[in-house]
Design a protein around this motif. Structure first.
Motif, PDB file in Angstrom:
ATOM      1  N   ARG A  74       0.838  -1.254  -0.035  1.00  0.00           N
ATOM      2  CA  ARG A  74      -0.070  -0.002  -0.079  1.00  0.00           C
ATOM      3  C   ARG A  74       0.841   1.122  -0.057  1.00  0.00           C
ATOM      4  NH1 ARG A  74      -3.950  -1.025   4.839  1.00  0.00           N
ATOM      5  NH2 ARG A  74      -2.280  -1.589   5.815  1.00  0.00           N
ATOM      6  N   PRO A  75       0.552   2.279  -0.576  1.00  0.00           N
ATOM      7  CA  PRO A  75       1.216   3.550  -0.591  1.00  0.00           C
ATOM      8  C   PRO A  75       1.469   4.337   0.645  1.00  0.00           C
ATOM      9  CG  PRO A  75      -0.778   3.810  -1.703  1.00  0.00           C
ATOM     10  CD  PRO A  75      -0.772   2.452  -1.361  1.00  0.00           C
ATOM     11  N   ARG A  76       2.706   4.549   0.987  1.00  0.00           N
ATOM     12  CA  ARG A  76       2.595   5.156   2.530  1.00  0.00           C
ATOM     13  C   ARG A  76       2.464   6.724   2.461  1.00  0.00           C
ATOM     14  NH1 ARG A  76       7.985   2.009   3.656  1.00  0.00           N
ATOM     15  NH2 ARG A  76       8.691   2.480   1.433  1.00  0.00           N
ATOM     16  N   ARG A  77       1.971   7.388   3.474  1.00  0.00           N
ATOM     17  CA  ARG A  77       1.487   8.685   3.284  1.00  0.00           C
ATOM     18  C   ARG A  77       2.854   9.526   3.258  1.00  0.00           C
ATOM     19  NH1 ARG A  77       2.265  12.095   7.736  1.00  0.00           N
ATOM     20  NH2 ARG A  77       2.892  10.262   9.029  1.00  0.00           N
ATOM     21  N   LEU A  78       2.653  10.852   2.598  1.00  0.00           N
ATOM     22  CA  LEU A  78       3.569  11.790   2.247  1.00  0.00           C
ATOM     23  C   LEU A  78       3.767  12.553   3.339  1.00  0.00           C
ATOM     24  CD1 LEU A  78       5.440  13.043   0.157  1.00  0.00           C
ATOM     25  CD2 LEU A  78       3.795  14.666  -0.660  1.00  0.00           C
ATOM     26  N   LYS A  79       5.046  12.521   3.928  1.00  0.00           N
ATOM     27  CA  LYS A  79       5.143  13.463   5.073  1.00  0.00           C
ATOM     28  C   LYS A  79       5.404  14.885   4.626  1.00  0.00           C
ATOM     29  CE  LYS A  79       7.856  13.783   9.385  1.00  0.00           C
ATOM     30  NZ  LYS A  79       6.783  14.007  10.139  1.00  0.00           N
TER      31      LYS A  79
END
Length: 463
Positions: A74-79
């Motif tokens: 799953r794509p990780r959250r852009l910090k």
């Protein structure tokens, strides 16, 4: 007329992205030597623009590829979005470096920065190789000016930056050097007899030079330089600073190994007989022959003869006899008869000792005679029959090393320019200079490049 250069990116699935990188206008109907083709400034600007476009695309594509969690995909959250600086041969780059938060399937909180993890070194190997090669041959400031003239790097590189990069490369080479040993000659006679037929003899000359000290001005510190001259194959050079290098024997051993010199091969070590090099050559190879350089013997005798010619009256009447006796000392040493030569030197000193109230010139001559006697005594085991060696075409002096001293030390560390150095700076830079002169520095960078080609570790991406 207008020329345009476009960058076409194949993003897969038969999809292409095209964008114009740079355009150049040339006058219509005009052809002159000033407007022919690209100027150096236009070429540098074009390459710099092309470098920025390609590297930005690479960085963003790499970041998108590693945004997915390796466990659940799953794509990780852009910090956040950050920039990192990388220096290349075609300019200083500001690359996008997005950071991603942890995935829900991961228990340990972490921040992922793929671009930062992929580029731990912020200088490209090509630029470092150029800096190391040129800085080993010319001054740091001259190297910075040459790079700015030839490459589109502008004023982003200065002498201090180049010096830091060069020292980092030299320290990496030093770290790869093995531990020091008192003796590198290994095996026994039975093992040496079973080895294949060795190659032709090898002559290794060792000599010293001096560099002005920055920490203890106006004193100098000694630098040892050597050159391996095989009958077949390329020559190799080495150098180190006396008292600073902790692995001089290991350094010489690695040079012998790099040339394929086996334990049963004949090696002749030639040196000036100084205290700093006398022990270096011992216990390196079982079939080694140690020879004192006859050139240094002859020069010392010549100095003594010149001092005898300068004796004041009435002692000057004995000058011809002293000069003739010193000439006899030279002949005895040429034929390897050091005991008879020492006896003549002792007779000369005893004769001068009989003078009442000798002038300063006589006391100076006696002091030099004592130093010469100690020099011959300490190196008596290294004095062969030079006449016999000369008849058989074997080397009797380190004349070939004198040019190496000038090539390795004088031309870069510039004694005529009164340059001052630290022992550490000279020692590290000398490791690069000898590799550049031998033409083997590129092989080190190729080896490091192969080591970096291993797959990246996902754990290293945690910022």
């Amino acid at each position: 007329m207008r020329f345009a250069i476009q960058l076409v990116t194949d993003v897969g699935d038969a999809t292409f992205e095209t964008r114009e990188i740079v355009s150049i206008d040339k006058p219509d109907g005009v052809l002159s030597i000033d407007d022919l083709g690209l100027t150096l400034g236009e070429a540098k600007a074009m390459l710099a623009t092309l470098q920025v476009a390609i590297t930005e695309t690479q960085a963003l594509d790499f970041a998108r590829y590693h945004r997915s969690c390796p466990s659940c995909r799953r794509p990780r959250r852009l910090k956040d979005k950050r920039m990192i600086t990388v220096r290349t041969c075609l300019g200083k780059l500001a690359l996008p470096s997005p950071r991603y938060g942890r995935c829900r399937c991961q228990a340990v909180p972490s921040v992922i920065a793929p671009v930062v993890a992929a580029l731990p070194e912020r200088v490209t190997p090509d630029l470092i190789a150029l800096e190391a090669r040129w800085a080993s041959l010319a001054a740091y400031g001259v190297t910075a000016a040459l790079l700015a003239d030839m490459l589109p790097i502008g004023e982003t590189v200065n002498a201090s930056t180049i010096r830091n990069d060069v020292m980092r490369v030299a320290k990496r080479l030093e770290a790869e050097l093995g531990p020091e040993q008192a003796m590198f000659a290994s095996g026994c006679q039975a093992e040496w007899n079973e080895m294949p037929i060795p190659g032709p003899p090898v002559t290794i000359g060792i000599d010293g030079g001096y560099v002005r000290s920055w920490t203890d001005w106006p004193a100098n510190f000694e630098v040892i330089v050597g050159k391996s001259l095989p009958e077949e194959g390329p020559v190799r050079r080495f150098g180190f600073v006396t008292g600073h290098d902790e692995k001089p024997k290991r350094r010489l051993h690695e040079l012998l190994v790099s040339q394929g010199i086996t334990m049963n091969q004949e090696v002749t070590f030639m040196s000036d007989g100084g205290d700093s090099v006398r022990d270096l050559q011992l216990y390196m190879r079982p079939n080694a022959d140690h020879v004192l350089d006859y050139f240094h013997i002859a020069m010392r005798i010549t100095v003594l003869q010149q001092m005898a010619r300068g004796l004041p009256p009435p002692v000057s009447a004995a000058a011809p006899a002293i000069i003739e006796a010193l000439q006899s000392v030279r002949r005895y040493l040429w034929h390897g008869n050091f005991s008879r030569a020492l006896s003549l030197v002792e007779d000369l000193d005893d004769g001068l000792d009989l003078l009442d109230d000798p002038p300063p010139e006589v006391r100076k001559l006696r002091r030099y005679l004592g130093e010469f006697s100690g020099y011959i005594t300490n190196n008596a085991g290294f004095i062969p029959n030079y006449a016999e060696r000369h008849r058989y075409g074997e080397a009797v002096s380190t004349a070939f090393v004198e040019s190496t001293v000038n090539q390795v030390i004088a031309k870069r560390f510039a004694k005529k320019q009164q340059m001052q150095w630290t022992p550490r700076g000279v020692h590290l830079l000398m490791q690069l200079r000898t590799r550049v002169l031998d033409g083997i520095l590129d092989s080190d960078f190729k080896r490091w490049r192969n080591e970096r080609r291993s797959p990246p570790n996902e754990a290293k991406m945690a910022a």
